[in-house]
Write a protein that holds these residues in place. Structure first.
Motif, PDB file in Angstrom:
ATOM      1  N   VAL A 152       0.851  -1.199   0.000  1.00 40.40           N
ATOM      2  CA  VAL A 152       0.000   0.000   0.000  1.00 40.40           C
ATOM      3  C   VAL A 152       0.885   1.247   0.000  1.00 40.40           C
ATOM      4  O   VAL A 152       0.645   2.208  -0.745  1.00 40.40           O
ATOM      5  N   TYR A 153       1.948   1.209   0.792  1.00 41.40           N
ATOM      6  CA  TYR A 153       2.877   2.350   0.823  1.00 41.40           C
ATOM      7  C   TYR A 153       3.460   2.610  -0.578  1.00 41.40           C
ATOM      8  O   TYR A 153       3.537   3.747  -1.041  1.00 41.40           O
ATOM      9  N   LYS A 155       2.278   2.170  -3.371  1.00 42.65           N
ATOM     10  CA  LYS A 155       1.305   2.773  -4.299  1.00 42.65           C
ATOM     11  C   LYS A 155       0.984   4.228  -3.912  1.00 42.65           C
ATOM     12  O   LYS A 155       0.867   5.082  -4.775  1.00 42.65           O
ATOM     13  N   TYR A 156       0.849   4.492  -2.621  1.00 48.48           N
ATOM     14  CA  TYR A 156       0.347   5.815  -2.195  1.00 48.48           C
ATOM     15  C   TYR A 156       1.388   6.716  -1.522  1.00 48.48           C
ATOM     16  O   TYR A 156       1.147   7.902  -1.317  1.00 48.48           O
ATOM     17  N   ARG A 157       2.508   6.141  -1.071  1.00 49.56           N
ATOM     18  CA  ARG A 157       3.592   6.910  -0.436  1.00 49.56           C
ATOM     19  C   ARG A 157       3.136   7.753   0.750  1.00 49.56           C
ATOM     20  O   ARG A 157       3.386   8.957   0.812  1.00 49.56           O
ATOM     21  N   CYS A 158       2.419   7.123   1.654  1.00 50.82           N
ATOM     22  CA  CYS A 158       2.037   7.819   2.883  1.00 50.82           C
ATOM     23  C   CYS A 158       2.056   6.807   4.027  1.00 50.82           C
ATOM     24  O   CYS A 158       2.230   5.612   3.790  1.00 50.82           O
ATOM     25  N   LYS A 188      -9.057   5.413   3.537  1.00 54.02           N
ATOM     26  CA  LYS A 188      -8.470   6.728   3.801  1.00 54.02           C
ATOM     27  C   LYS A 188      -8.924   7.112   5.200  1.00 54.02           C
ATOM     28  O   LYS A 188     -10.119   7.081   5.502  1.00 54.02           O
ATOM     29  N   MET A 246      -1.996  12.602   4.273  1.00 53.29           N
ATOM     30  CA  MET A 246      -2.872  11.449   4.075  1.00 53.29           C
ATOM     31  C   MET A 246      -2.315  10.275   4.893  1.00 53.29           C
ATOM     32  O   MET A 246      -1.110  10.085   4.964  1.00 53.29           O
ATOM     33  N   LEU A 248      -3.345   6.066   5.426  1.00 54.86           N
ATOM     34  CA  LEU A 248      -4.225   4.991   4.976  1.00 54.86           C
ATOM     35  C   LEU A 248      -4.246   3.866   6.008  1.00 54.86           C
ATOM     36  O   LEU A 248      -3.322   3.719   6.819  1.00 54.86           O
ATOM     37  N   CYS A 250      -4.990  -0.363   6.250  1.00 51.46           N
ATOM     38  CA  CYS A 250      -5.079  -1.554   5.400  1.00 51.46           C
ATOM     39  C   CYS A 250      -5.689  -2.697   6.209  1.00 51.46           C
ATOM     40  O   CYS A 250      -5.117  -3.120   7.217  1.00 51.46           O
TER      41      CYS A 250
END
Ligand code: G1P
Length: 282
Positions: A152-153, A155-158, A188, A246, A248, A250
């Motif tokens: 997930v990181y 893909k979204y870098r947060c 989110k 942001m 996230l 998971c």
């Protein structure tokens, strides 16, 4: 931020007193309690390594020397069992010692998980990092929980936290998120609250002890006032990060044992004993 999404560092807060396991933890760190034949923290380090994190940082405190000794060579013991069948029992831990570097920093006062993570800043520097709370012991058939967070990181870098659905009666044991599902199993975060009363919980999605954090979190923790139980809570810092940027959550595939409780610990022991037995019988 670099375009490289690999995360090499993983932090293990391990300074707590383990009061739920007294008297077992009076003179022995709770992280060293064995589930069958392996200490809890070793399961966590194995999970980190499988997720590509070989730079292990352990936050220790008074009375935690045996954690350091565990991730080190024991010459006398190795000499003693050299050439015998028992050597095999040390093969997993030997491999970890070869593959990883271990760094330690000491948390002088127990001021909460946020404070423990802030203590690790000197080990982490300016890079994203994983956090594993070893008393949440997780198992998965395919990709482990930390690998799922890393995906997930990437893909979204947060910052990303692991969550699972818990009974409404249980929410006051966890950080609980208020989130909106943006893809299957990925939420989110709009808010999060540490150990809310049942009637104040925003959901039944509880944070479990796996995090990927971006280094901005250190500055945020520093500016966060003490929260629940007068402790500096990572949940409060992450809520600020979610508002500013942001964060996230998971909902991972797999199963977690709460080895911070006697019940969960015994469940994990039974589970791993079945595996142990089938290996022995094979
Ligand atoms: C910590 C965190 C909490 C999280 C939990 C997961 O609480 O503060 O937000 O849900 O770990 O295990 P602790 O169990 O250390 O009280």
């Amino acid at each position: 931020m670099s375009s490289d999404s690999t995360i090499k560092k993983c932090i293990f807060p391990a300074a707590g007193y383990g009061t739920r396991f007294l008297p077992a933890t009076k003179a022995m760190p709770k992280e060293m309690l064995p589930v069958v034949d392996k200490p809890l923290i070793q399961y966590g380090v194995e999970e980190a390594v499988a997720a590509g994190m070989t730079d292990i940082g352990i936050i220790t405190g008074r009375g935690k020397r045996s954690v350091e000794d565990h991730f080190d060579i024991s010459y006398e013991l190795e000499h003693q069992i050299s050439g015998t069948k028992k050597e095999e029992q040390l093969s997993d831990i030997r491999r970890l010692i070869e593959e990883c570097t271990f760094s330690y920093t000491r948390q002088i006062e127990m001021l909460g998980l946020g404070h423990a993570i802030l203590t690790a800043e000197t080990l982490v520097g300016n890079a994203p990092f994983g956090v594993i709370l070893a008393d949440d012991l997780c198992i998965n058939a395919q990709r482990n929980v930390m690998q799922q967070l890393v995906d997930v990181y990437a893909k979204y870098r947060c910052s990303v936290v692991a969550i699972e659905e818990v009974d409404a009666e249980e929410v006051d044991k966890y950080g609980v998120i208020d989130g909106q599902e943006i893809e299957d199993g990925v939420f989110k975060v709009n808010g999060m609250v540490e150990k809310p009363d049942k009637d104040k919980a925003p959901s039944t999605l509880a944070i479990i002890g796996r995090y990927v954090l971006t280094p901005e979190i250190f500055g945020i923790i520093r500016a966060t006032p003490p929260g629940k139980n007068g402790e500096l809570q990572i949940t409060d810092a992450l809520r600020t990060q979610a508002e500013r940027n942001m964060v996230l959550a998971c909902r991972f595939d797999g199963r977690r044992f709460d080895c911070g409780s006697v019940h969960g610990f015994v469940e994990a022991t039974n589970y791993f004993y079945q595996i142990y037995r089938s290996r022995k019988d094979a």
